[in-house]
Enzyme design. Structure first.
Site, mmCIF file in Angstrom:
data_model
loop_
_atom_site.group_PDB
_atom_site.id
_atom_site.type_symbol
_atom_site.label_atom_id
_atom_site.label_comp_id
_atom_site.label_asym_id
_atom_site.label_seq_id
_atom_site.Cartn_x
_atom_site.Cartn_y
_atom_site.Cartn_z
ATOM 1 C CG HIS A 97 -1.983 -1.145 1.280
ATOM 2 N ND1 HIS A 97 -2.878 -1.681 0.330
ATOM 3 C CD2 HIS A 97 -2.019 -1.827 2.347
ATOM 4 C CE1 HIS A 97 -2.857 -2.597 0.704
ATOM 5 N NE2 HIS A 97 -2.841 -2.870 2.226
ATOM 6 C CD GLU A 115 -3.349 -3.999 5.489
ATOM 7 O OE1 GLU A 115 -3.361 -4.910 5.431
ATOM 8 O OE2 GLU A 115 -3.750 -2.708 4.659
ATOM 9 C CG HIS A 172 0.638 -6.714 3.593
ATOM 10 N ND1 HIS A 172 0.841 -5.130 3.033
ATOM 11 C CD2 HIS A 172 -0.714 -6.885 3.291
ATOM 12 C CE1 HIS A 172 0.189 -4.674 2.248
ATOM 13 N NE2 HIS A 172 -1.015 -5.545 2.455
ATOM 14 N NE ARG A 192 -4.691 -7.733 -7.091
ATOM 15 C CZ ARG A 192 -5.520 -7.420 -7.430
ATOM 16 N NH1 ARG A 192 -5.552 -7.151 -9.076
ATOM 17 N NH2 ARG A 192 -6.725 -6.587 -6.894
#
Length: 312
Positions: A97, A115, A172, A192
């Site tokens: 991200h 996150e 991740h 991605r």
């Protein structure tokens, strides 16, 4: 205000999703490929609705606009956090991200995405992808371009009760056979990197190689910096798991009673195990709710585990 904002979740069907959100949490899921429960969300792609009380049938994003006093009149355009429960029957894609600055510039002013994960359940010796082995941006670029995924990707064994901080820029992936409570910035921006060559309707899903190389942190933060076990933390108290620029997250493992003052602009709570009461309201596994600004004294009792979050 002494009202509690109980929210109805939003469900997302995914290529890697399963049926555990129905079987283990009792949700009325839309199908056996349900990958995500957005328990607390004011994002345009999934809006939580208040299920009862004074603000019944209003969306969280509507309350953020119309009743900012509920959230301490924070000077932000959007409600800042999003809470999910993830059921990964299959492997999620390897992704990264962007941070706020990159997202603002390249994603129409969106927030970036930091996150964190609380592992609710997983199979024995389950692993996540967390970070990478490249020592420089040049080596990272070369390994991605040559598709040297086994050399690049760093896997980490995890157990139920582990807590993982996933900063923006961290490669991740959640692996199959895992249920995770995720607290994140209110953003749906994902790049991605690798998707195992999976095909949907005969086509591989889009990758975002340029953006990924732009934002991946090199070298990756250490595993020790990113993963901690919560299983031996004290019961019947607020255990802080992380405090960063985006959020503060706590674990509450209640076996008897816990009282505290809700002195934050708001506090999100997700019951991930058991049942009990909060100030006379019955709550159970799968419930998501917000204690607004000025709520004050909180009485929790029962036998349950809650993950709570707020902003500084």
């Amino acid at each position: 205000m002494r009202t509690i904002l109980f929210l109805n979740p939003v469900f997302k069907q995914m290529v890697w999703g399963g049926n555990q959100l129905g079987d283990k949490f009792g949700y009325a899921i839309p199908g056996d490929d349900t990958g995500e429960c957005w328990g607390v969300s004011a994002h345009p792609n999934g809006k939580s609705i208040v299920r009862e009380g004074l603000f019944k049938d209003k969306t969280l994003s509507q309350l953020w606009r119309e009743n900012p006093e509920l959230f301490g009149n924070i000077d932000l355009q959007y409600f800042p956090l999003l809470t999910k429960i993830i059921d990964a029957k299959g492997d999620c894609s390897v992704q990264v991200h962007p941070g706020d600055e990159y997202a603002r510039e390249h994603e129409n002013g969106s927030l970036g995405k930091t996150e964190c994960w609380y592992i609710i359940d997983c199979e024995e010796d389950a692993a996540i992808v967390l970070g990478h082995n490249a020592r420089s941006k040049e080596e990272l670029t070369s390994m991605i371009e040559q598709k040297k995924w086994n050399d690049l990707i760093r896997e980490v064994i995890v157990k139920p009760g582990d807590f993982i901080q996933v900063d923006s820029g961290m490669v991740h992936a959640i692996r199959g056979g895992m249920m995770v409570l995720e607290t994140q910035q209110n953003s749906d921006i994902t790049y991605r990197v690798y998707d195992y060559g999976r095909k949907i309707d005969g086509k591989e899903r889009e990758l975002h190689i340029k953006q990924s190389i732009d934002v991946i942190t090199v070298p990756a933060p250490s595993v020790e910096e990113s993963v901690k076990s919560t299983v031996h933390m004290p019961k019947n108290r607020m255990n802080e798991l992380i405090s960063c620029h985006s959020y503060v997250v706590w674990k509450l493992d209640i076996t008897e009673k816990l009282t505290f003052e809700q002195s934050h602009p708001f506090m999100i709570m997700s019951v991930i195990e058991g049942e009990g009461e909060i100030d006379g309201h019955k709550i159970k596994k799968g419930d998501h709710f917000i204690l607004p600004d000025g709520y004050g004294h909180v009485d929790l009792q029962g036998d349950m585990v809650i993950i709570a979050s707020s902003v500084k």
